[in-house]
Design a protein around this motif. Structure first.
Motif, short mmCIF file in Angstrom:
data_model
loop_
_atom_site.label_atom_id
_atom_site.label_comp_id
_atom_site.label_asym_id
_atom_site.label_seq_id
_atom_site.Cartn_x
_atom_site.Cartn_y
_atom_site.Cartn_z
N GLU A 64 0.85 -1.18 0.00
CA GLU A 64 0.00 0.00 0.00
C GLU A 64 0.89 1.24 0.00
O GLU A 64 1.83 1.35 0.78
CB GLU A 64 -0.91 -0.01 1.23
N VAL A 65 0.59 2.16 -0.91
CA VAL A 65 1.38 3.38 -1.02
C VAL A 65 0.79 4.41 -0.07
O VAL A 65 -0.43 4.61 -0.01
CB VAL A 65 1.34 3.91 -2.47
N ASP A 66 1.66 5.08 0.66
CA ASP A 66 1.24 6.12 1.59
C ASP A 66 0.89 7.36 0.76
O ASP A 66 1.76 7.96 0.12
CB ASP A 66 2.36 6.44 2.58
N THR A 67 -0.38 7.73 0.75
CA THR A 67 -0.83 8.86 -0.06
C THR A 67 -0.86 10.17 0.72
O THR A 67 -1.27 11.19 0.17
CB THR A 67 -2.23 8.58 -0.64
N GLU A 97 9.23 16.03 -4.51
CA GLU A 97 9.88 14.72 -4.44
C GLU A 97 8.96 13.65 -3.87
O GLU A 97 9.34 12.87 -2.99
CB GLU A 97 11.18 14.80 -3.64
N LEU A 98 7.75 13.59 -4.41
CA LEU A 98 6.81 12.53 -4.02
C LEU A 98 7.33 11.18 -4.51
O LEU A 98 8.10 11.11 -5.47
CB LEU A 98 5.43 12.79 -4.60
N PRO A 99 6.92 10.09 -3.87
CA PRO A 99 7.36 8.75 -4.31
C PRO A 99 6.95 8.46 -5.76
O PRO A 99 5.96 9.00 -6.27
CB PRO A 99 6.64 7.80 -3.34
N ALA A 100 7.71 7.59 -6.39
CA ALA A 100 7.49 7.26 -7.81
C ALA A 100 6.09 6.72 -8.07
O ALA A 100 5.50 7.01 -9.11
CB ALA A 100 8.53 6.26 -8.27
N GLN A 101 5.53 5.93 -7.13
CA GLN A 101 4.19 5.38 -7.33
C GLN A 101 3.15 6.51 -7.43
O GLN A 101 2.23 6.44 -8.24
CB GLN A 101 3.80 4.44 -6.19
N LEU A 102 3.30 7.54 -6.61
CA LEU A 102 2.36 8.66 -6.65
C LEU A 102 2.57 9.49 -7.91
O LEU A 102 1.60 9.95 -8.52
CB LEU A 102 2.51 9.52 -5.40
N GLY A 112 -5.41 18.44 -18.54
CA GLY A 112 -6.59 19.28 -18.43
C GLY A 112 -6.62 19.92 -17.07
O GLY A 112 -5.73 19.72 -16.25
N GLU A 113 -7.65 20.69 -16.82
CA GLU A 113 -7.82 21.32 -15.51
C GLU A 113 -8.85 20.54 -14.71
O GLU A 113 -9.88 20.11 -15.26
CB GLU A 113 -8.25 22.77 -15.67
N TYR A 114 -8.58 20.39 -13.42
CA TYR A 114 -9.44 19.58 -12.57
C TYR A 114 -9.74 20.30 -11.27
O TYR A 114 -8.89 20.97 -10.70
CB TYR A 114 -8.75 18.24 -12.23
N ALA A 115 -11.00 20.11 -10.82
CA ALA A 115 -11.36 20.49 -9.46
C ALA A 115 -10.86 19.38 -8.55
O ALA A 115 -10.57 18.27 -9.00
CB ALA A 115 -12.88 20.65 -9.33
N VAL A 116 -10.74 19.65 -7.27
CA VAL A 116 -10.16 18.68 -6.35
C VAL A 116 -10.97 17.38 -6.31
O VAL A 116 -10.39 16.30 -6.26
CB VAL A 116 -9.98 19.29 -4.93
N ASP A 117 -12.29 17.46 -6.39
CA ASP A 117 -13.09 16.23 -6.36
C ASP A 117 -12.94 15.42 -7.64
O ASP A 117 -12.93 14.20 -7.62
CB ASP A 117 -14.55 16.54 -6.05
N GLU A 118 -12.79 16.10 -8.78
CA GLU A 118 -12.56 15.40 -10.05
C GLU A 118 -11.22 14.66 -10.02
O GLU A 118 -11.12 13.50 -10.44
CB GLU A 118 -12.58 16.37 -11.22
N LEU A 119 -10.21 15.34 -9.51
CA LEU A 119 -8.89 14.74 -9.42
C LEU A 119 -8.89 13.54 -8.47
O LEU A 119 -8.30 12.50 -8.75
CB LEU A 119 -7.85 15.77 -8.99
N ALA A 120 -9.58 13.69 -7.36
CA ALA A 120 -9.65 12.60 -6.38
C ALA A 120 -10.32 11.37 -7.00
O ALA A 120 -9.90 10.24 -6.76
CB ALA A 120 -10.41 13.05 -5.15
N ASP A 121 -11.37 11.59 -7.81
CA ASP A 121 -12.04 10.47 -8.49
C ASP A 121 -11.08 9.77 -9.45
O ASP A 121 -11.04 8.53 -9.53
CB ASP A 121 -13.27 10.95 -9.27
N LEU A 122 -10.29 10.56 -10.19
CA LEU A 122 -9.35 9.97 -11.13
C LEU A 122 -8.22 9.22 -10.45
O LEU A 122 -7.71 8.22 -10.97
CB LEU A 122 -8.77 11.05 -12.05
N LEU A 123 -7.83 9.70 -9.28
CA LEU A 123 -6.73 9.07 -8.56
C LEU A 123 -7.20 7.92 -7.68
O LEU A 123 -6.38 7.22 -7.09
CB LEU A 123 -5.99 10.10 -7.70
N GLY A 124 -8.51 7.76 -7.56
CA GLY A 124 -9.06 6.66 -6.76
C GLY A 124 -9.05 6.94 -5.27
O GLY A 124 -9.05 6.03 -4.47
N GLY A 125 -9.06 8.20 -4.90
CA GLY A 125 -9.06 8.57 -3.50
C GLY A 125 -10.33 9.30 -3.13
O GLY A 125 -11.35 9.19 -3.79
#
Length: 128
Positions: A64-67, A97-102, A112-125
């Motif tokens: 599990e990657v620490d997000t 310098e975030l980890p490579a997985q992130l 493109g441009e994203y709102a925080v909730d759109e980005l969270a959906d794409l990142l699975g968080g």
């Protein structure tokens, strides 16, 4: 027109092809019409090269990657901003310098441009 006449005698010995340049006939068994079957898809893999099925064990450990670093970065970036481009987010993540997985997750987000909730959906968080 002498070129059209059939050759009825062998060429002189000094112009005969050498043994190395003569045509060699392949055995009839090789020339037979035998269907060719590509068995690469059905044969088991025989190599342990990286990236092959044989090189990947059945139980692949997916840690599990620490997000948290990404969450903190996004909180900082979206403070007072409604939408931010993927390029800007990725650029700041590299600078932080975030980890490579992130970084690979961010890089997989379409530009493109994203709102925080759109980005969270794409990142699975979750946005929060």
């Amino acid at each position: 027109m002498s070129d059209d006449l059939p050759v009825t005698k062998a060429p002189p010995a000094d112009t005969a092809p050498s043994a190395a340049t003569r045509d060699v006939r392949l055995p009839d068994a090789i020339l037979a019409d035998v269907p060719v079957v590509d068995t690469a898809a059905i044969d088991p893999p025989v190599t342990d090269l990286p990236g092959t099925a044989a090189a990947v064990p059945d139980e692949v450990g997916t840690e599990e990657v620490d997000t948290r670093p990404l969450d903190e970065l996004l909180d900082e970036l979206y403070h007072g901003q409604e939408r931010i481009s993927q390029v800007d987010i990725y650029r700041r993540a590299v600078a932080a310098e975030l980890p490579a997985q992130l970084l690979s997750r961010l890089n997989a987000v379409p530009q493109g441009e994203y709102a925080v909730d759109e980005l969270a959906d794409l990142l699975g968080g979750s946005a929060g």
